[in-house]
Scaffold this active site. Structure first.
Site, PDB file in Angstrom:
ATOM      1  N   GLY A   1     -12.219  -7.003  -3.477  1.00 50.46           N
ATOM      2  CA  GLY A   1     -11.642  -8.350  -3.454  1.00 50.46           C
ATOM      3  C   GLY A   1     -10.844  -8.719  -4.691  1.00 50.46           C
ATOM      4  O   GLY A   1     -10.641  -9.906  -4.959  1.00 50.46           O
ATOM      5  N   SER A   2     -10.322  -7.722  -5.412  1.00 47.97           N
ATOM      6  CA  SER A   2      -9.575  -8.076  -6.621  1.00 47.97           C
ATOM      7  C   SER A   2      -8.285  -8.822  -6.274  1.00 47.97           C
ATOM      8  O   SER A   2      -7.837  -9.684  -7.039  1.00 47.97           O
ATOM      9  CB  SER A   2      -9.287  -6.837  -7.474  1.00 47.97           C
ATOM     10  OG  SER A   2      -8.371  -5.986  -6.836  1.00 47.97           O
TER      11      SER A   2
ATOM     12  N   MET B   1      -9.734  -2.939   5.926  1.00 43.86           N
ATOM     13  CA  MET B   1      -9.657  -1.516   6.261  1.00 43.86           C
ATOM     14  C   MET B   1      -9.755  -1.229   7.761  1.00 43.86           C
ATOM     15  O   MET B   1     -10.124  -0.135   8.161  1.00 43.86           O
ATOM     16  CB  MET B   1     -10.740  -0.738   5.498  1.00 43.86           C
ATOM     17  CG  MET B   1     -10.545  -0.761   3.984  1.00 43.86           C
ATOM     18  SD  MET B   1      -8.858  -0.323   3.461  1.00 43.86           S
ATOM     19  CE  MET B   1      -8.899   1.451   3.709  1.00 43.86           C
ATOM     20  N   ARG B   2      -9.418  -2.212   8.581  1.00 45.75           N
ATOM     21  CA  ARG B   2      -9.419  -1.970  10.017  1.00 45.75           C
ATOM     22  C   ARG B   2      -7.992  -2.061  10.559  1.00 45.75           C
ATOM     23  O   ARG B   2      -7.204  -2.876  10.073  1.00 45.75           O
ATOM     24  CB  ARG B   2     -10.294  -2.990  10.732  1.00 45.75           C
ATOM     25  CG  ARG B   2     -11.765  -2.824  10.424  1.00 45.75           C
ATOM     26  CD  ARG B   2     -12.582  -3.886  11.132  1.00 45.75           C
ATOM     27  NE  ARG B   2     -12.451  -3.809  12.578  1.00 45.75           N
ATOM     28  CZ  ARG B   2     -13.150  -2.993  13.364  1.00 45.75           C
ATOM     29  NH1 ARG B   2     -14.048  -2.190  12.855  1.00 45.75           N
ATOM     30  NH2 ARG B   2     -12.960  -2.996  14.670  1.00 45.75           N
TER      31      ARG B   2
ATOM     32  N   ASN C   1       0.502  -8.145   4.584  1.00 48.24           N
ATOM     33  CA  ASN C   1      -0.389  -7.124   4.016  1.00 48.24           C
ATOM     34  C   ASN C   1       0.176  -6.653   2.685  1.00 48.24           C
ATOM     35  O   ASN C   1       1.379  -6.724   2.451  1.00 48.24           O
ATOM     36  CB  ASN C   1      -0.468  -5.931   4.989  1.00 48.24           C
ATOM     37  CG  ASN C   1      -1.426  -4.855   4.489  1.00 48.24           C
ATOM     38  OD1 ASN C   1      -2.506  -5.150   3.970  1.00 48.24           O
ATOM     39  ND2 ASN C   1      -1.041  -3.595   4.628  1.00 48.24           N
TER      40      ASN C   1
ATOM     41  N   HIS D   1       0.248  -3.128   0.449  1.00 55.01           N
ATOM     42  CA  HIS D   1      -0.036  -1.701   0.596  1.00 55.01           C
ATOM     43  C   HIS D   1       0.282  -1.000  -0.729  1.00 55.01           C
ATOM     44  O   HIS D   1       1.328  -1.262  -1.330  1.00 55.01           O
ATOM     45  CB  HIS D   1       0.837  -1.118   1.720  1.00 55.01           C
ATOM     46  CG  HIS D   1       0.601   0.329   1.940  1.00 55.01           C
ATOM     47  ND1 HIS D   1      -0.477   0.797   2.664  1.00 55.01           N
ATOM     48  CD2 HIS D   1       1.266   1.415   1.500  1.00 55.01           C
ATOM     49  CE1 HIS D   1      -0.452   2.123   2.668  1.00 55.01           C
ATOM     50  NE2 HIS D   1       0.587   2.523   1.962  1.00 55.01           N
TER      51      HIS D   1
HETATM   52  C1  GRF Z   1      -5.480  -2.744  -2.628  1.00 60.19           C
HETATM   53  O1  GRF Z   1      -5.140  -1.675  -3.458  1.00 60.19           O
HETATM   54  C2  GRF Z   1      -4.484  -2.887  -1.505  1.00 60.19           C
HETATM   55  O2  GRF Z   1      -3.239  -2.370  -1.795  1.00 60.19           O
HETATM   56  C3  GRF Z   1      -5.095  -2.078  -0.397  1.00 60.19           C
HETATM   57  O3  GRF Z   1      -6.476  -2.229  -0.554  1.00 60.19           O
HETATM   58  C4  GRF Z   1      -6.794  -2.483  -1.908  1.00 60.19           C
HETATM   59  C5  GRF Z   1      -7.715  -3.667  -1.952  1.00 60.19           C
HETATM   60  O4  GRF Z   1      -8.252  -3.881  -3.205  1.00 60.19           O
HETATM   61  N1  GRF Z   1      -4.576  -2.514   0.879  1.00 60.19           N
HETATM   62  P1  GRF Z   1      -9.118  -5.181  -3.492  1.00 60.19           P
HETATM   63  O5  GRF Z   1     -10.280  -5.200  -2.514  1.00 60.19           O
HETATM   64  O6  GRF Z   1      -8.221  -6.369  -3.333  1.00 60.19           O
HETATM   65  O7  GRF Z   1      -9.591  -5.001  -4.897  1.00 60.19           O
END
Ligand code: GRF
Length: 206
Positions: free
Chosen positions: A16-17, A95-96, A112, A114
């Site tokens: 969740g960063s 992640m889905r 999104n 990426h």
């Molecule tokens: C990020 O690196 C984003 O690009 C990818 O998933 C990661 C999520 O990181 N889709 P976080 O959970 O927000 O720390």
């Protein structure tokens, strides 16, 4: 004071960063979005803890295993997003893979981030794939979500240089720094400006 167009749902499966960066930008007054809902498919996602600590009005874990199929799970997620009055669906490490039916419920309203310069390195390991391929520059991409994985219209990109001594950890650190700058900026634009489409090219104007 928020209007309906600034209300967002954040979907996250990980630590969740990016959610944290969005919440920090809101606090600083530089990202006028209203996070109404944080939803995760994983009970132990760090994003849920961050959301609870931040007193987000709706914090929800929905377990895909308790639904008959992906369509039912996605429909429940979409219902929750609509009930919370969210205009934008913001994927932050979700992640889905979204079903076409889900995407169709929020046309051009799912965004999104990426960890690669799309269209390079689509899929689940953008950072590892860039390292293994040996590119010297990578970066992150904010894009609208359509039915094809990581292929929706691109809203913004930010480069990240790859150093000779980089490993996965060091590159991921700098990738996150770039993401944490770019995502709140683009969300601020999305809720205040207009998207102008020309085919798959998008300009953010106004
Ligand atoms: C990020 O690196 C984003 O690009 C990818 O998933 C990661 C999520 O990181 N889709 P976080 O959970 O927000 O720390």
């Amino acid at each position: 004071m928020s209007n309906n167009l600034s209300k967002i749902a954040v979907l996250a499966s990980g630590k969740g960063s990016n959610l944290d960066a969005i919440l920090t930008a809101i606090k600083k007054g530089v990202c006028p979005v209203d996070v109404r809902l944080v939803l995760s498919d994983l009970a132990d996602a760090g994003a849920l803890r961050i959301a609870r600590d931040a007193h987000i009005p709706h914090v929800l874990h929905l377990d895909p295993k308790t639904y008959e199929n992906r369509a039912c799970f996605d429909a429940a997620c979409a219902d929750a997003i609509e009930s919370a009055g969210c205009h934008w669906v913001v994927l932050a490490g979700y992640m889905r893979i979204l079903s076409n039916a889900f995407v169709a419920r929020f046309p051009q309203r799912i965004v999104n981030i990426h960890p690669s310069l799309l269209p390079a390195f689509v899929g689940g390991d953008g950072v590892g794939d860039a390292l293994r391929y040996g590119v010297k520059i990578t970066g992150c991409t904010v894009h609208l979500v359509n039915e094809v994985l990581d292929c929706g219209p691109i809203l913004a990109q930010k480069t990240v240089a790859i150093h000779d001594d980089d490993d996965r950890y060091s590159l991921l650190q700098r990738m996150h720094e770039a993401e944490h700058q770019l995502y709140p900026q683009i969300l601020a634009d999305l809720v205040q400006k207009t998207l102008v489409f020309n085919g798959r090219t998008v300009k953010i104007t106004g």
